[in-house]
Motif scaffolding. Structure first.
Motif, mmCIF file in Angstrom:
data_model
loop_
_atom_site.group_PDB
_atom_site.id
_atom_site.type_symbol
_atom_site.label_atom_id
_atom_site.label_comp_id
_atom_site.label_asym_id
_atom_site.label_seq_id
_atom_site.Cartn_x
_atom_site.Cartn_y
_atom_site.Cartn_z
ATOM 1 N N GLU A 113 -48.271 -12.978 28.206
ATOM 2 C CA GLU A 113 -47.464 -13.939 28.969
ATOM 3 C C GLU A 113 -46.436 -13.000 30.050
ATOM 4 O O GLU A 113 -45.513 -12.449 29.405
ATOM 5 C CB GLU A 113 -46.534 -14.662 28.077
ATOM 6 N N GLU A 114 -46.666 -12.980 31.353
ATOM 7 C CA GLU A 114 -45.949 -12.354 32.245
ATOM 8 C C GLU A 114 -44.624 -12.952 32.159
ATOM 9 O O GLU A 114 -44.311 -14.184 32.394
ATOM 10 C CB GLU A 114 -46.565 -12.065 33.757
ATOM 11 N N SER A 115 -43.530 -11.972 32.162
ATOM 12 C CA SER A 115 -42.091 -12.426 32.370
ATOM 13 C C SER A 115 -41.261 -11.485 33.060
ATOM 14 O O SER A 115 -41.498 -10.337 33.246
ATOM 15 C CB SER A 115 -41.395 -12.518 31.032
ATOM 16 N N ASP A 116 -40.058 -12.067 33.811
ATOM 17 C CA ASP A 116 -39.406 -11.056 34.504
ATOM 18 C C ASP A 116 -38.140 -10.541 33.903
ATOM 19 O O ASP A 116 -37.579 -9.764 34.068
ATOM 20 C CB ASP A 116 -38.504 -11.941 35.771
ATOM 21 N N ASN A 117 -38.092 -11.085 32.754
ATOM 22 C CA ASN A 117 -36.923 -10.826 31.583
ATOM 23 C C ASN A 117 -37.526 -10.460 30.233
ATOM 24 O O ASN A 117 -38.146 -11.464 29.652
ATOM 25 C CB ASN A 117 -35.845 -11.831 31.648
#
Length: 145
Positions: free
Chosen positions: A125-129
């Motif tokens: 799951e890609e995330s910015d944080n």
């Protein structure tokens, strides 16, 4: 857990545990191929097997490998559940080794071990944080010697 295996040649040795409680099944060499150009010996076991779905077979050197001049080329081999080919172990030897005096395995020697373990299926799951931790992004050597 039962794992199906096939002897590809008559002289293949059934993988087995040396002692009660061992994690790795010993695998026995039945032949080898020497590649002096790339400095490796590939040991054949004559064994193919069915790693169960949701599991992986990991190939490790035995501790007695430390008595030889060999090092497992890929550090830990991975046998995926879909693989049905022969299990082999590829060992590197020193480039400057005089081959006649090289300490190595012979046919009939236990050449490595197989550990079969379950693994989780990961969904990325890609995330910015990312969550904060005490270590943070400290990499190699960041926790001391």
């Amino acid at each position: 857990m039962k794992v199906r295996f096939k002897k590809l040649v008559d002289k293949a040795v059934t993988p087995s545990y040396a002692k009660l409680g061992d994690a790795g099944l010993d695998m026995t060499a039945i032949g080898n191929r020497i590649n002096t150009e790339n400095n490796f010996i590939e040991y054949f076991t004559g064994i193919a097997l069915e790693v169960p779905d949701g599991h992986v077979g990991l190939l490790f050197p035995r501790s007695s490998t430390s008595k030889t001049d060999l090092r497992l080329a890929n550090c830990v081999g991975v046998v995926d559940s879909g693989y049905r080919g022969e299990i082999s172990f590829r060992y590197k030897f020193p480039k400057d080794a005089f081959f006649g005096s090289l300490k190595r395995f012979q046919d009939g020697d236990r050449v490595g071990q197989l550990v079969i373990i379950p693994y989780p299926q990961i969904e990325m799951e890609e995330s910015d944080n990312l969550s904060e931790t005490e270590r943070g992004d400290g990499g190699y050597g960041s926790t001391g010697n």
